[in-house]
Design a protein around this motif. Sequence first.
Motif, PDB file in Angstrom:
ATOM      1  N   THR B  43      59.366  80.683 119.872  1.00  0.00           N
ATOM      2  CA  THR B  43      59.170  80.298 118.470  1.00  0.00           C
ATOM      3  C   THR B  43      59.994  79.037 118.233  1.00  0.00           C
ATOM      4  N   ALA B  44      59.691  78.351 117.129  1.00  0.00           N
ATOM      5  CA  ALA B  44      60.436  77.140 116.792  1.00  0.00           C
ATOM      6  C   ALA B  44      61.931  77.476 116.667  1.00  0.00           C
ATOM      7  N   GLU B  45      62.221  78.623 116.083  1.00  0.00           N
ATOM      8  CA  GLU B  45      63.619  79.038 115.901  1.00  0.00           C
ATOM      9  C   GLU B  45      64.327  79.174 117.244  1.00  0.00           C
ATOM     10  N   MET B  46      63.639  79.831 118.193  1.00  0.00           N
ATOM     11  CA  MET B  46      64.248  80.043 119.516  1.00  0.00           C
ATOM     12  C   MET B  46      64.544  78.700 120.195  1.00  0.00           C
ATOM     13  N   ILE B  47      63.621  77.760 120.021  1.00  0.00           N
ATOM     14  CA  ILE B  47      63.770  76.469 120.693  1.00  0.00           C
ATOM     15  C   ILE B  47      64.962  75.691 120.116  1.00  0.00           C
ATOM     16  N   VAL B  48      65.048  75.658 118.797  1.00  0.00           N
ATOM     17  CA  VAL B  48      66.133  74.909 118.160  1.00  0.00           C
ATOM     18  C   VAL B  48      67.486  75.559 118.488  1.00  0.00           C
ATOM     19  N   GLU B  49      67.490  76.867 118.436  1.00  0.00           N
ATOM     20  CA  GLU B  49      68.699  77.631 118.793  1.00  0.00           C
ATOM     21  C   GLU B  49      69.169  77.250 120.207  1.00  0.00           C
ATOM     22  N   ALA B  50      68.228  77.298 121.148  1.00  0.00           N
ATOM     23  CA  ALA B  50      68.562  76.993 122.539  1.00  0.00           C
ATOM     24  C   ALA B  50      69.055  75.554 122.673  1.00  0.00           C
ATOM     25  N   ALA B  51      68.412  74.648 121.958  1.00  0.00           N
ATOM     26  CA  ALA B  51      68.772  73.226 122.058  1.00  0.00           C
ATOM     27  C   ALA B  51      70.213  73.014 121.595  1.00  0.00           C
ATOM     28  N   ILE B  52      70.572  73.701 120.516  1.00  0.00           N
ATOM     29  CA  ILE B  52      71.931  73.532 119.985  1.00  0.00           C
ATOM     30  C   ILE B  52      72.949  74.178 120.920  1.00  0.00           C
ATOM     31  N   GLN B  53      72.626  75.397 121.352  1.00  0.00           N
ATOM     32  CA  GLN B  53      73.552  76.092 122.249  1.00  0.00           C
ATOM     33  C   GLN B  53      73.782  75.347 123.546  1.00  0.00           C
ATOM     34  N   GLU B  54      72.699  74.784 124.059  1.00  0.00           N
ATOM     35  CA  GLU B  54      72.803  74.097 125.343  1.00  0.00           C
ATOM     36  C   GLU B  54      73.267  72.650 125.166  1.00  0.00           C
ATOM     37  N   ASP B  55      73.454  72.249 123.936  1.00  0.00           N
ATOM     38  CA  ASP B  55      73.935  70.910 123.635  1.00  0.00           C
ATOM     39  C   ASP B  55      73.104  69.837 124.346  1.00  0.00           C
ATOM     40  N   VAL B  56      71.813  69.869 124.120  1.00  0.00           N
ATOM     41  CA  VAL B  56      70.941  68.931 124.838  1.00  0.00           C
ATOM     42  C   VAL B  56      70.807  67.612 124.073  1.00  0.00           C
TER      43      VAL B  56
END
Lengths: 556, 139
Positions: B43-56
């Motif tokens: 989901t869009a939420e999962m993607i944004v969450e992952a992006a922030i956590q992984e500091d991409v």
Amino acid sequence: MPGQTKLEEIAQRQKKWEEELKQTKCPPGKKFITVSGEPIKELYTPLDTEEIDFNRDIGFPGEYPYTRGVRNNMYRGRQWTMRQFSGMGSARQTNQRYHFLLERGQTGLSVAFDLPTLMGWDSDQPRSLGEVGICGVTVDSLEDMEIIFNGISLDKISTSMTINAPASILLAMYIMVGEKQGVPSDKLTGTLQNDILKEYIAQKEWIFPPEPHMRLITDLMAFCTRHVPKWNTISVSGYHIREAGSTAIQELAFTLADGFAYVEAAIKTGQDVDDFAPRLSFFFNSHLDFFEEIAKYRAARRIWARHMRERYKAKKQESWLLRFHTQTAGCSLTAQQPENNIVRTAFEALAGVLGGTQSLHTNSMDETYALPSEKAVFIALRTQQLIANETGVANTIDPLAGSYFVEAQTNKMEREAEKYFAEIERRGGVLKCIEEGYFQREIAEAAYRYQKQIESKERIVVGVNDFVLENEKVEIPILRIDPEVEKEQVRSLRKLRERRDNDKVKRTLENLRKVAQGTDNTMPALIDCVRCYTTEGEICDVLRDVFGEYTEPPLI
Amino acid sequence: MQRKIRILLAKPGLDGHDRGIKVIAAAFRDAGFEVIYTGLRQTAEMIVEAAIQEDVDAIGMSILSGAHMTLFPRVLELLKEKGADHILLFGGGIIPQEDMAKLEKMGVGKLFTPGATTSETIEYVKKTLGENRKEEKIL
């Protein structure tokens, strides 16, 4: 085949010819490989077909091992079915497109569903947002199927449905549409894709883990044997494997391995191979490498016949036949100079016909942008009609048989596929290979190799890495799905939920849960559900609850 | 030494076509990027969450199902909400040129369609991120 002394003479002459060839110039660095990266020799002679025994390996059309075709008269008896895959937007729009196609001479229907339908979600579930009716028609309940086939008699038409994970539910709906039209289920003809194994391998539209999915499939096979005897229960598909980037050999080998897995699963449930095997059909890709594709189809028929007769001891001839549908390669189309795609598709379609396909879908030129427009679909259909009526290629059966090159390639395909079967066996079978990501890895590696060949210009793609137009402006009309479709679908779904007998819905879902938890055939319970307009999403929610959901570990 | 560029590759929505994203992932990896691939059905939420956590530094999304006009704006919106809109959002798939222009106007980066090469994609990300980094210095 020529006698020994003759072969020696040929060998001597060939050697001399090759010596002389070395003196002539070829452009340096150019590699002669197929689309799949297989090297091709400059010349094929009787030495390459030495091992072939005509009666054993080639033979006659309609006769074992069917290398030359599944019917004795092939296209002289009956043309291939021109079956354009279509469906978009609402049930009503799709119904209109079907009438459009049937009026223009199409001879079979092929339904494309949208992603929520393919994944077992109703249009109003959050995961469906933005996907309703986009890449196919949306179906929530029997009501939608009734609209799709409005004015189309199910006893006059054969219908192919590209649906996998929830295939049994859609078949249940189709049976009900027939019942309401007064067409009994034993008169229905058509095909379900219903091939879950290639979903795990390539297309990735699954719902449940492999085992319950395999049970739904074997239930459906047993049910159809008794109640829908003319229905093709599985269309074992290589198409998506190829689109995911496999080579031709991988497509052939993995698809047939899947086919064998279904045969074994059904035999394990106590079904007689000759009861269900005649209604297994296949679906292959037709990519641009003309001869490689033709060899693939010829080899596929021979391998299937041999395994079905010798390994699975099928006795009926119909059980040995590999009948197949072909679709031209979507992955061969380019966004650049899209009109060129008409030509690519024509070559691919021709390979399918020369390979003896039973039905054919030709892609439209605009499919790298969106679902095809009416004009683009029209040209695609005309491409097939041109091949059938103007080129003369269908006048004689299997015209390329006996070509040293084509026969040698056909043999090579069979040999290489057998190597893959042995490897799959060694790794513990198809399901195990899926779990371990073996197929997925093999395909991803092939796809990456292919892309690198394009980027290094080892492989030329017209309009992409050569013959490029600067500042190209694409001027083709694009078909758009109105976002209203989703809103309208959600509205009518809500109305349906108010209108129908919800006690009945509840009861049939409870019954389905019990059946799913037990071992009885799931089809009758599914038919009961759809009859009272229980939605696909509601049915799948119950099954997800019982069977669990599948997730794939991300592999790169 | 500058750290490696980190990139999140994502498949949002119900679409299962993952050939392109896997090819892109392998190419970025071979070009020296740090690649995180989300797998399917995010989901869009999962993607944004992952992006922030992984500091991409960038998110590449692949959509071939036609749902791009819903999913790209949604991810963009969430990035803004979370104050993470410094992350470059680009992508690819079956996307008509008209839609591409609309999405670019909204703030989505370049979108690559069938026939695009991995090298032009990599070049684009390097160049765009390079420019962003320079801007940061000036500020």
